[in-house]
Scaffold this motif. Structure first.
Motif, short mmCIF file in Angstrom:
data_model
loop_
_atom_site.label_atom_id
_atom_site.label_comp_id
_atom_site.label_asym_id
_atom_site.label_seq_id
_atom_site.Cartn_x
_atom_site.Cartn_y
_atom_site.Cartn_z
N LYS A 297 4.19 0.00 0.32
CA LYS A 297 4.77 -0.75 -0.79
C LYS A 297 3.78 -1.73 -1.41
O LYS A 297 3.65 -1.81 -2.64
CB LYS A 297 6.01 -1.49 -0.32
N TYR A 298 3.07 -2.49 -0.57
CA TYR A 298 2.24 -3.57 -1.08
C TYR A 298 0.76 -3.18 -1.25
O TYR A 298 0.09 -3.70 -2.13
CB TYR A 298 2.35 -4.79 -0.16
N ILE A 299 0.27 -2.29 -0.40
CA ILE A 299 -1.13 -1.89 -0.50
C ILE A 299 -1.25 -0.52 -1.17
O ILE A 299 -2.32 -0.13 -1.64
CB ILE A 299 -1.78 -1.89 0.91
N GLN A 300 -0.14 0.18 -1.23
CA GLN A 300 -0.06 1.48 -1.89
C GLN A 300 -1.02 2.49 -1.28
O GLN A 300 -1.72 3.23 -1.98
CB GLN A 300 -0.28 1.32 -3.40
N LYS A 301 -1.08 2.48 0.06
CA LYS A 301 -1.86 3.44 0.82
C LYS A 301 -0.97 4.01 1.91
O LYS A 301 0.00 3.39 2.33
CB LYS A 301 -3.08 2.77 1.46
N THR A 302 -1.35 5.20 2.38
CA THR A 302 -0.70 5.77 3.55
C THR A 302 -1.57 5.43 4.76
O THR A 302 -2.73 5.88 4.81
CB THR A 302 -0.53 7.29 3.43
N VAL B 7 -6.14 1.62 5.50
CA VAL B 7 -5.46 0.92 6.59
C VAL B 7 -5.39 1.84 7.81
O VAL B 7 -5.11 3.03 7.68
CB VAL B 7 -4.03 0.51 6.19
N ILE B 8 -5.65 1.28 8.99
CA ILE B 8 -5.47 2.01 10.24
C ILE B 8 -4.67 1.13 11.19
O ILE B 8 -4.89 -0.08 11.27
CB ILE B 8 -6.81 2.46 10.86
N GLU C 97 4.67 0.43 8.28
CA GLU C 97 4.26 1.52 7.40
C GLU C 97 4.80 1.31 6.00
O GLU C 97 4.09 1.54 5.01
CB GLU C 97 4.72 2.86 7.97
N ASN C 98 6.04 0.89 5.90
CA ASN C 98 6.62 0.63 4.58
C ASN C 98 5.91 -0.53 3.87
O ASN C 98 5.72 -0.50 2.65
CB ASN C 98 8.11 0.32 4.70
N PHE C 99 5.52 -1.56 4.65
CA PHE C 99 4.76 -2.67 4.06
C PHE C 99 3.46 -2.15 3.45
O PHE C 99 3.11 -2.50 2.31
CB PHE C 99 4.46 -3.73 5.13
N VAL C 100 2.75 -1.31 4.19
CA VAL C 100 1.46 -0.79 3.70
C VAL C 100 1.66 0.04 2.44
O VAL C 100 0.94 -0.12 1.45
CB VAL C 100 0.76 0.04 4.80
#
Length: 258
Positions: free
Chosen positions: A79-84, A60-61, A74-77
């Protein structure tokens, strides 16, 4: 798949790339009060249109001009995608030499557009982004980002007029064929449309004159770009996905060092 997210003052544009192909893009209203779970629910529903799952997103960018939204996104990414997510900002390689007096003041979206514009269309180049604000960016023949101009966007300009002038009602912003309106509605539409067209042409012409450069390409992007450039003298290219492409390009420049 790569998830690219462009956070603007009015809309968040979300795109999903599979390789070099943009599978789809979506617009979500920017809301600083939405939680990470709310953004997750909305994006999950939109993903269903193309049978995309969070588990299929490899990275994700994000580019943002609204800092207040970033905590939830950022928390959505995570939590749900498990990426930084990779965030456009200091330390990110863009390949653009910024000559602004204070480079940190240049909006992330303007830099992302510049990366894509230079890569796709070459230099010298003027980029116009029709968003909440309308931004004009100049990149010279050396590929240097010199700066530009920022004006109120066509929608917020119109809203201000409707709110402050009690006898003027809201109208649809459309391309008109005549500048002499025969009633209040057509007079407003003509004034908004041709006034904005004239502003765009004037700023572009003055930028080219001030630069002293020749063969300057002029590219427009953003929601109302197609409408406005239909009547302009100087803008010949509309690229609605310029920002999303720029995000993908910046991701590619930085992914090895991530």
């Amino acid at each position: 798949m790569l998830l690219v997210v462009d956070v603007g003052n009015t809309n968040i544009v979300v795109g999903v790339y599979e390789g070099n192909i943009l599978k789809n893009s979506f617009r979500i209203g920017t809301d600083i009060n939405k939680t990470s779970d709310e953004y997750g629910a909305i994006i999950a529903q939109l993903f269903l249109i193309d049978s995309i799952s969070f588990s299929s997103i490899e990275d994700v960018i994000i580019s943002s001009v609204v800092p207040e939204v970033m905590h939830s996104l950022e928390n959505f990414v995570m939590k749900y995608i498990q990426k930084t997510p990779m965030i456009i900002g200091p330390g990110i390689k863009t390949g653009i030499n910024i000559k602004y007096e204070n480079p940190s003041q240049v909006g992330a979206d303007r830099i992302v557009n510049a990366v894509a514009g230079v890569e796709k269309y070459g230099v010298p180049l003027i980029l116009i982004d029709f968003g909440t604000a309308t931004t004009f960016c100049y990149i010279n023949a050396k590929g240097e980002y010199l700066g530009g101009a920022i004006t109120p966007g066509i929608k917020i300009s119109s809203e201000a007029l409707f709110q402050r002038a009690s006898k003027l009602h809201k109208v649809e912003i459309i391309e008109t064929t005549e500048v002499i309106g025969r009633n209040t509605t057509t007079a407003l539409q003509a004034g908004i449309f041709f006034g904005y067209v004239g502003m765009v042409d004037n700023i572009v012409e003055k930028m080219i004159e001030e630069s002293g450069e020749e063969n300057v390409k002029v590219v427009a992007t953003g929601g109302l770009s197609s409408l406005i450039i239909s009547e302009t003298k100087n803008v010949s290219i509309v690229d609605k996905n310029l920002t999303l492409e720029g995000l993908k390009m910046i991701y590619e420049k930085n992914k090895q060092s991530k």
